[in-house]
Motif scaffolding. Structure first.
Motif, PDB file in Angstrom:
ATOM      1  N   ALA A   1     -10.453 -12.328  -0.906  1.00 53.34           N
ATOM      2  CA  ALA A   1     -10.822 -10.923  -1.084  1.00 53.34           C
ATOM      3  C   ALA A   1     -10.631 -10.156   0.221  1.00 53.34           C
ATOM      4  N   GLY A   2     -10.926 -10.808   1.349  1.00 52.57           N
ATOM      5  CA  GLY A   2     -10.737 -10.173   2.650  1.00 52.57           C
ATOM      6  C   GLY A   2      -9.280  -9.901   2.940  1.00 52.57           C
ATOM      7  N   LEU A   3      -8.385 -10.813   2.552  1.00 45.41           N
ATOM      8  CA  LEU A   3      -6.954 -10.601   2.748  1.00 45.41           C
ATOM      9  C   LEU A   3      -6.464  -9.376   1.986  1.00 45.41           C
ATOM     10  N   ILE A   4      -6.923  -9.250   0.737  1.00 46.30           N
ATOM     11  CA  ILE A   4      -6.527  -8.104  -0.078  1.00 46.30           C
ATOM     12  C   ILE A   4      -7.010  -6.806   0.570  1.00 46.30           C
ATOM     13  N   GLY A   5      -8.245  -6.833   1.076  1.00 52.28           N
ATOM     14  CA  GLY A   5      -8.785  -5.652   1.729  1.00 52.28           C
ATOM     15  C   GLY A   5      -7.998  -5.260   2.955  1.00 52.28           C
ATOM     16  N   LEU A   6      -7.572  -6.241   3.749  1.00 51.14           N
ATOM     17  CA  LEU A   6      -6.798  -5.960   4.960  1.00 51.14           C
ATOM     18  C   LEU A   6      -5.450  -5.333   4.641  1.00 51.14           C
ATOM     19  N   MET A   7      -4.895  -5.647   3.478  1.00 49.17           N
ATOM     20  CA  MET A   7      -3.594  -5.104   3.115  1.00 49.17           C
ATOM     21  C   MET A   7      -3.703  -3.743   2.433  1.00 49.17           C
ATOM     22  N   GLY A   8      -4.932  -3.310   2.193  1.00 46.66           N
ATOM     23  CA  GLY A   8      -5.124  -1.976   1.621  1.00 46.66           C
ATOM     24  C   GLY A   8      -4.732  -1.846   0.171  1.00 46.66           C
ATOM     25  N   ILE A   9      -4.749  -2.967  -0.552  1.00 45.99           N
ATOM     26  CA  ILE A   9      -4.353  -2.910  -1.971  1.00 45.99           C
ATOM     27  C   ILE A   9      -5.580  -2.686  -2.846  1.00 45.99           C
TER      28      ILE A   9
ATOM     29  N   ALA B   1       0.817  -1.222   0.000  1.00 46.05           N
ATOM     30  CA  ALA B   1       0.000   0.000   0.000  1.00 46.05           C
ATOM     31  C   ALA B   1       0.847   1.266   0.000  1.00 46.05           C
ATOM     32  N   ASP B   2       2.122   1.171   0.372  1.00 45.89           N
ATOM     33  CA  ASP B   2       2.974   2.359   0.490  1.00 45.89           C
ATOM     34  C   ASP B   2       4.118   2.364  -0.523  1.00 45.89           C
ATOM     35  N   GLU B   3       3.856   1.838  -1.726  1.00 41.02           N
ATOM     36  CA  GLU B   3       4.902   1.825  -2.748  1.00 41.02           C
ATOM     37  C   GLU B   3       5.300   3.244  -3.145  1.00 41.02           C
ATOM     38  N   PRO B   4       6.600   3.492  -3.420  1.00 39.66           N
ATOM     39  CA  PRO B   4       7.037   4.838  -3.821  1.00 39.66           C
ATOM     40  C   PRO B   4       6.479   5.221  -5.185  1.00 39.66           C
TER      41      PRO B   4
END
Length: 318
Positions: free
Chosen positions: A310-318, A127-130
């Motif tokens: 889908a829940g895993l992706i949501g938790l990682m904020g992607i 989620a915090d890629e430059p």
């Protein structure tokens, strides 16, 4: 060197057959090397092998943990030693193999090698890629998972093949290499691209070397665990629990590692461990390279996985 007689690759085992526990009787007095043996799955299997009378060498990069665990098992009267080892270094692994051979009752052989060293690495996307620009080059991705899991396992497998054939070993003694891959090498889990690539590399090596090992009278089998309670995946376990995803059982890995070490009739098989049971993946031509087993895997082992993913992706904020 006297070349051992060729041995056959064995056939598919039903879930009931795959779950049959091994007695471990043949492990007494055998020389064993376990990479990543200071913690996690490697440590769990190390204890079981040592309890069966094997002479176990723990090869791990974590010196503090390795020395402590070796002393703990030695205090129980078990034959265990620790050797500080960086599996990404060929020279370091050579030293570990030589130490295991010197520790063996005969001081001249190694019988079982378990390639359990592994790291999780980092996700492909975060989620915090430059931000990308032409003025500032993006940083190179962290490839430690490939270095440890793939290259390290390759070094371990090659050294096993070489040292299994030492002149001091009986020509027809049972030599067993056990590779730890992962179920991510058989189906997709969101964002685990680096880890998946590294473990798919282990699976690919397994495919390639099993006939060569068999031709030399040596066995090679593979364990593909589901995510389970180990220090490797602490943060991921929290997310799996949050979305209601199941967790595997370490005992399934121990059972599989015992079967592969103790049963000379099992050769060239890949066992899935979890999330519910042990399954022979049928990772061969007859099993359509695990296609037959994995075709119904979501329904029988992971019902509702799409929602969990889908829940895993949501938790990682992607």
């Amino acid at each position: 060197m006297v070349r051992a007689s060729a041995i056959p690759l064995s056939g598919y085992l039903s879930p009931e057959e795959a779950a049959v526990p091994a007695s471990g009787a043949s492990l007494k007095g055998k020389s064993v090397l376990i990479t990543g043996g200071a913690s996690g799955l490697g440590a769990s299997v190390s204890l079981k092998y040592a309890e069966c009378g094997a002479y176990v060498t723990l090869a791990d990069i974590n010196e503090k943990l390795g020395e402590s665990y070796a002393k703990e098992l030695q205090a129980k009267g078990l034959h265990v030693q620790f050797i500080a080892t960086d599996v990404t270094s060929w020279t370091s692994q050579v030293a570990a193999f030589k130490a295991a051979i010197a520790f063996s009752p005969s001081n001249s052989a190694i019988d079982i090698v378990l390639a359990a060293a592994g790291v999780f690495g980092v996700p492909f996307l975060t989620a915090d890629e430059p931000a990308v620009s032409l003025e500032n080059d993006p940083p190179a991705p962290n490839m430690v998972a490939v270095e440890v899991n793939t290259i390290g396992s390759y070094y371990t497998a090659k050294l096993a093949q070489l040292y299994f054939a030492l002149p001091g070993s009986p020509p027809n003694s049972d030599k067993s290499l056990i590779l730890i891959s992962s179920l991510v090498a058989y189906f997709d889990i969101p964002l685990m691209s680096t880890y998946t690539a590294s473990k798919f590399g282990v699976r690919g090596m397994f495919h390639s070397i099993r006939p060569m090992f068999a031709d030399r009278g040596m066995r090679v089998n593979l364990i593909a665990p589901w995510i389970m309670e180990t220090p490797l995946v602490t943060e991921w376990l929290k997310m799996f629990n949050a979305v209601g995803a199941p967790v595997g059982n370490t005992q399934d890995v121990i059972t599989s590692a015992m079967r592969f070490a103790d049963d000379p009739k099992v050769n060239g098989r890949a066992f899935a461990c979890g999330p519910k049971r042990i399954l022979d993946l049928g990772d061969d031509i007859e099993g359509e390279d695990a296609g037959k087993v994995m075709h119904g895997f979501y329904e029988t082992e992971l019902p509702g996985w799409d929602k969990m993913a889908a829940g895993l992706i949501g938790l990682m904020g992607i």
